[in-house]
Structure formats: C-alpha cells, structure tokens
Write an enzyme that holds these catalytic residues in place. Structure first.
Site, PDB file in Angstrom:
ATOM      1  CG  ASP A 265      37.843  36.347  38.545  1.00 39.76           C
ATOM      2  OD1 ASP A 265      38.630  35.443  38.366  1.00 39.76           O
ATOM      3  OD2 ASP A 265      37.576  37.011  39.450  1.00 39.76           O
TER       4      ASP A 265
ATOM      5  CE  LYS B 288      41.705  34.485  36.388  1.00 36.95           C
ATOM      6  NZ  LYS B 288      41.775  35.751  37.166  1.00 36.95           N
TER       7      LYS B 288
HETATM    8  P1  IMP Z   1      33.610  38.435  37.675  1.00 33.62           P
HETATM    9  O1  IMP Z   1      32.126  39.404  37.815  1.00 33.62           O
HETATM   10  O2  IMP Z   1      34.035  38.152  39.175  1.00 33.62           O
HETATM   11  O3  IMP Z   1      33.330  37.261  36.814  1.00 33.62           O
HETATM   12  O4  IMP Z   1      34.708  39.222  36.816  1.00 33.62           O
HETATM   13  C1  IMP Z   1      34.494  39.613  35.370  1.00 33.62           C
HETATM   14  C2  IMP Z   1      35.443  40.829  35.162  1.00 33.62           C
HETATM   15  O5  IMP Z   1      36.628  41.134  36.253  1.00 33.62           O
HETATM   16  C3  IMP Z   1      36.132  40.718  33.677  1.00 33.62           C
HETATM   17  O6  IMP Z   1      35.142  41.028  32.788  1.00 33.62           O
HETATM   18  C4  IMP Z   1      37.136  41.516  34.111  1.00 33.62           C
HETATM   19  O7  IMP Z   1      37.084  42.710  33.654  1.00 33.62           O
HETATM   20  C5  IMP Z   1      37.653  41.607  35.427  1.00 33.62           C
HETATM   21  N1  IMP Z   1      38.775  40.424  36.027  1.00 33.62           N
HETATM   22  C6  IMP Z   1      38.549  39.171  36.431  1.00 33.62           C
HETATM   23  N2  IMP Z   1      39.664  38.406  36.355  1.00 33.62           N
HETATM   24  C7  IMP Z   1      40.637  39.196  35.621  1.00 33.62           C
HETATM   25  C8  IMP Z   1      42.078  38.906  35.540  1.00 33.62           C
HETATM   26  O8  IMP Z   1      42.588  37.999  35.684  1.00 33.62           O
HETATM   27  N3  IMP Z   1      42.433  39.901  34.538  1.00 33.62           N
HETATM   28  C9  IMP Z   1      42.025  41.233  34.241  1.00 33.62           C
HETATM   29  N4  IMP Z   1      40.714  41.267  34.567  1.00 33.62           N
HETATM   30  C10 IMP Z   1      39.960  40.560  35.213  1.00 33.62           C
END
Ligand code: IMP
Length: 185
Positions: A112, A140
């Site tokens: 994300d 994303k």
């Molecule tokens: P990041 O550190 O912002 O890249 O977030 C990664 C983590 O957030 C992922 O491993 C998911 O556990 C959670 N996450 C981010 N976006 C989503 C979503 O749209 N649905 C469910 N979990 C999400």
C-alpha cells in the site's frame, strides 16, 4: 462439487464491498507470476517467505503452480509501540531458518504505502541473503510513499480498501475467493 455463484456485493462488519477482481482473473495473474518466477529462478532453489496472515491464500495458489524446486516459510510481523520509540516498530517473527546465502522471495498480500515492505526488506537484508526480491498479490501504485523494488506483482488496483482472497477488514473477509472493493457511502 457445485460452487454457488459469488455474491456481487458482501457485508463485512459495518461496511459493504463489491467484487472488483473475480477469482478467474486472480487465477490468471497468479499463473503468469508463477511462470515469471519459474523462468527467473531456473537452476536455483528459492526460499519463499510468505507474510501472514494476508498472504496465505496467494502463497498456497502460487506455490502449487511453480515447477522450480523451492522452500516455504511463513513469517509474521508483530507491531508494537516501543517504550523508547515514538513510532510503530515491526518485529519479524517465525523465521526459523537462516536465510544467509539463500535466494529469498518475500510473498505479500498488498503493498500500500510500502512502509511495511521497506522495513521488512531492511531487516532481511541484514541477514545476508544471496538475493532478495518481492512478490506481491496487489499493489496500489497511487498510494506508494516508500520506494520498494517489486519484482513480481499479480495485480495493480485503485487506492480503495479491499478484502477477500486473504485480505481482511478487522479480521474478517479473508475467506472469499474474489477480491472486493469498499463501497463508499
Ligand atoms: P503498507 O505498509 O502501507 O504498505 O501496508 C501494508 C499492509 O497494510 C498490508 O500488508 C495489509 O495488511 C494492510 N493493507 C493495506 N491496504 C489494505 C487493503 O486495502 N485491504 C486490507 N489490508 C490492507
């Protein structure tokens, strides 16, 4: 076995979601990624590190499509607020084997902002793998804030929150075979 048709919309806790990526499309893209990994790792024996809980379904489907000899380990990131630190700290747990000198492929459900993955890679790099690459089910691109080198990506999705195929909303929704996007109300 007869499988009932997937509902177009579902409720998970207090939110409604609509199908955005059907299981058939997920299957096609997972197969494509498996082909890329087979090609790139021919003659090697990669170690997959699948990040729980979200990547369990993706890892199971991906590995059964691979021909290259490989190993699999499930790891988990435990987040806690360090007493000394102001930010959130993630500790890698469950890695029961050495990754030194191994060709490691991290399998994640979604990148994300990229913060989780960049921290995880930082930690793994210090353990001396021969190579380290990332295989994510979802990306994303619109939300990426931290630079992460992603070698394999099954699907790029819009910024909306998604559930299904391993991904959850407050612990629920992981069991669906399709991916669903939140309906903004
Ligand atoms: P990041 O550190 O912002 O890249 O977030 C990664 C983590 O957030 C992922 O491993 C998911 O556990 C959670 N996450 C981010 N976006 C989503 C979503 O749209 N649905 C469910 N979990 C999400």
């Amino acid at each position: 076995m007869l499988r009932s048709a997937a509902p177009h919309t579902i409720s998970v806790k207090d939110k409604r979601f609509a199908v955005s990526v059907p299981a058939s499309r997920i299957g096609q893209e997972v197969r494509r990624v498996a082909g890329e990994i087979d090609r790139d790792y021919a003659g090697r024996e990669p170690l997959f590190l699948a990040v729980l809980n979200g990547a369990f379904m993706f890892a199971a489907d991906l590995l059964r499509l691979l021909s290259v000899p490989c190993r699999l380990s499930f790891v988990k990131l435990r987040s806690y607020r360090g007493l000394e630190s102001r930010g959130e700290v993630s500790q890698l747990i469950g890695l029961g084997e050495s990754i030194e000198g191994r060709d490691v492929i991290v399998v994640e459900d979604i990148v994300d902002t990229g913060l989780t993955m960049s921290r995880l890679l930082e930690g793994l790099r210090q353990m001396g793998p021969a190579s380290l690459s990332v295989c994510t089910l979802l990306l994303k691109p619109g939300k990426l804030l931290h630079s992460v080198d992603i070698s394999y990506c099954a699907l790029r999705v819009p910024d909306d929150f998604v559930v299904g195929y391993g991904l959850d909303y407050e612990g629920l929704g992981r069991n669906y075979a399709d991916i669903y996007s939140i309906i903004k109300e």
